[in-house]
Each structure stands twice: as structure tokens, then as C-alpha cells.
Design a protein around this motif. Structure first.
Motif, PDB file in Angstrom:
ATOM      1  N   SER A  92       0.823  -1.332   0.381  1.00 40.21           N
ATOM      2  CA  SER A  92      -0.213  -0.124   0.253  1.00 40.21           C
ATOM      3  C   SER A  92       0.847   1.038  -0.590  1.00 40.21           C
ATOM      4  CB  SER A  92      -0.524   0.271   0.729  1.00 40.21           C
ATOM      5  OG  SER A  92      -2.186  -1.155   1.351  1.00 40.21           O
ATOM      6  N   SER A  93       1.882   1.525   0.855  1.00 37.18           N
ATOM      7  CA  SER A  93       3.282   1.959   0.735  1.00 37.18           C
ATOM      8  C   SER A  93       4.494   1.968   1.154  1.00 37.18           C
ATOM      9  CB  SER A  93       2.824   3.935   1.794  1.00 37.18           C
ATOM     10  OG  SER A  93       2.164   3.113   3.254  1.00 37.18           O
ATOM     11  N   LYS A 102       7.392   3.858   3.637  1.00 34.86           N
ATOM     12  CA  LYS A 102       8.150   4.703   3.755  1.00 34.86           C
ATOM     13  C   LYS A 102       9.372   4.875   3.745  1.00 34.86           C
ATOM     14  CE  LYS A 102       7.788   9.007   6.938  1.00 34.86           C
ATOM     15  NZ  LYS A 102       6.590   9.168   8.369  1.00 34.86           N
TER      16      LYS A 102
END
Length: 315
Positions: free
Chosen positions: A243-244, A246
Motif C-alpha cells: 500500500s505504501s 516510507k
């Protein structure tokens, strides 16, 4: 061990005996080095007078055994030499047949040795060659250089070669294996300016390959360079399954060497820095290595900070 006590007469006899032994040895050595001997050496072959219209492959090793007749002095000096002898082989006879015989060119071979050495025989006496269709091909030239620059100087642009391509001719199966042709190495020290020179192409190691031309002009642009520090955002590759992702930090600092003339042209957008999530999926690494995938020509990368970054993912 008890000392040997000799009277005057005995000492004189011993001295005469020792002198006789020394003189006998010297006489024998002088006779030995003055006599003629036959000995064998290994020699490499260089082919000359090859037919222009026939491409050939040697069917034997490029080394032969040569029987030489010379006196003891020459034999002694030959033993002390560390260099490997080479001989030229005349291939003009290949116009009519596919072999050459050393017996027929012993005179030509003997002229390549000093007058006090005589070639008796060469083994193998007959050299055989295989012939194939001759073809030609153009290949790019690569300029080799080993330059020591004055402080704060370096190559600042593309090295230019004229002509950029050379034509090689020879057997098809050999020509297709050659992707480029190197020049001799351009060497210089304390360089602080551009170099323009004519450089010979590297010597052809195969007698059945011809190259034209045999030299090229090389221009090496040299100028003053300096360090520049840039911040480049990190990109994530192969992260579609998450999803993501970082990154910590999300940017890296690059230290590069750049010429003064291009100093203002080089910006962070000129570079690309990425991390690959496959490194974590495949190997389970705890932090991701930074990979520089884009860098302008003649910018020299000095340092990347940090070299690895932490990451957080959401599946």
C-alpha cells in the motif's frame, strides 16, 4: 682436527699441485666454451608476407622448437637470457598450397640470428593452414589512457577519436568475435590541460587479421573540476504489492566532482537514486541499499550519504 704441519718442500709441492689443478680446469673450461654444441630453444612465430586474398587459420601451436649450433659462449649466454626468442615465417608460399616447410626457408630463418649461431632444423618442419572466406567489418575504437592529473583537474567531456571506426579483415569466424579495437595507452603525468595526440592501435596478435588504419587521433578534454553537494529524492522500485513504503531518510546527499564550466548545469534533477524492494522480499534485508541509476556524463560520484536507508511498509 689437528693442524697439518708441512715443511717447506712439502708446501712447495702442494702449491705446485694446486696450480696444476687450476690451470687444468681453466684449460678444460676454455676448450669447452670454444667447442661447438647443438642445443634446442623454444620460439614464437610471427607470420609475414601473408597472401592478401586468402584468410587462414594455423592448425598448430604458434611455438616451435629450433635446433641451433653455436659455441659454448653463445650457449652460456643463451641460457642466461630470460627473453623468449621469436622468428618470422614467410607465408608467401600459401598462394599455391596450404602448408609451408621450414627446410625450404632455413636461409630466411638464419638471417634472423647472429652470424655465430646457425639454425640446423625447426620442429615441426611443416606448418599447415586452413583457409576460409575472407570478410571485413567495421568496429569502434576505444582509446585507452592512464593519466595522472594535477590536483583539481580531470576529464571534463567525452574523449573524441578520429576515425571512430576501423576496418578489420580476416576469416569470418574470427572477425565476428571482435567487438572493438583498443589503442595503445596514452600516458601522461601532472596533466592540467587537454591532450591531442596521434595514437597507434594495439598491435595485432593474429597474423590472419588485418586492421586499417593503424593509428587514430585522440582528443582528451581536460579542465578544472570541483566538488558539488546535491540532495536527491529517493524513488522506490518494485513496490506495487504494498500500500505504501516510507523511507527514512527520503533523500540522499551526493558529493560529485564536476567541471567548473558545468557547475551550474548540474542539479539534483540530473541524478536518480532508487531503492529496490525486491532486496527485502528476496533477502529479508533490514535496510535498503541506495542505488544511483542516473548520473550526468563526466560527473564523478565521490560519496553517497547514507548508503543504506530504513523503511516502513504497509501491506
Amino acid at each position: 682436527m689437528p693442524a697439518l704441519n708441512l715443511n717447506k718442500t712439502q708446501r712447495r709441492k702442494l702449491s705446485i699441485f694446486a696450480k696444476c689443478v687450476i690451470f687444468s680446469f681453466l684449460a678444460w673450461a676454455l676448450f669447452a666454451v670454444s667447442s661447438d654444441y647443438v642445443y634446442t630453444i623454444k620460439a614464437g612465430m610471427q607470420y609475414v608476407n601473408a597472401p592478401d586474398n586468402r584468410a587462414f587459420h594455423p592448425l598448430q601451436s604458434d611455438t616451435v622448437s629450433i635446433q641451433l649450433e653455436a659455441n659454448g659462449w653463445q650457449l652460456l649466454f643463451s641460457t642466461l637470457q630470460s627473453t623468449t626468442q621469436s622468428i618470422q615465417v614467410d607465408l608467401s608460399g600459401l598462394q599455391r598450397r596450404n602448408w609451408v616447410v621450414f627446410t625450404n626457408q632455413l636461409g630466411f630463418v638464419n638471417r634472423q640470428f647472429p652470424a655465430n649461431k646457425r639454425v640446423i632444423a625447426v620442429s615441426p618442419d611443416t606448418l599447415y593452414f586452413d583457409f576460409s572466406k575472407q570478410t571485413e567489418r567495421k568496429v569502434p575504437v576505444t582509446a585507452l589512457h592512464n593519466l595522472q592529473f594535477r590536483k583539481q583537474y580531470d576529464i571534463i567531456d567525452e574523449v573524441r577519436i578520429s576515425p571512430e571506426y576501423v576496418t578489420i579483415t580476416g576469416p569470418l569466424e574470427d572477425v565476428v568475435q571482435i567487438e572493438r579495437w583498443d589503442t595503445d595507452t596514452v600516458r601522461a603525468s601532472n596533466v592540467n590541460g587537454s591532450i591531442h595526440t596521434v595514437v597507434q592501435l594495439k598491435q595485432n596478435q593474429r597474423a590472419n587479421i588485418n586492421v586499417y588504419p593503424t593509428s587514430v587521433e585522440v582528443d582528451i578534454p581536460v579542465g578544472e573540476v570541483t566538488e558539488k553537494i546535491l540532495e536527491v529524492p529517493l524513488k522506490v522500485e518494485n513496490a506495487k504489492q504494498f500500500s505504501s513504503v516510507k523511507l527514512l531518510p527520503s533523500k540522499v546527499r551526493l558529493t560529485v566532482m564536476v567541471s567548473l564550466r558545468d557547475f551550474m548545469k548540474v542539479t539534483g534533477s540530473s541524478f536518480e537514486a532508487v531503492v529496490n524492494m525486491d532486496d527485502w522480499v528476496a533477502d529479508g534485508v533490514t535496510n535498503l541499499p541506495v542505488i544511483i541509476t542516473q548520473i550526468p556524463d563526466f560527473c564523478k560520484l565521490v560519496k553517497v550519504e547514507p548508503q543504506n536507508v530504513d523503511f516502513f511498509i504497509r501491506k
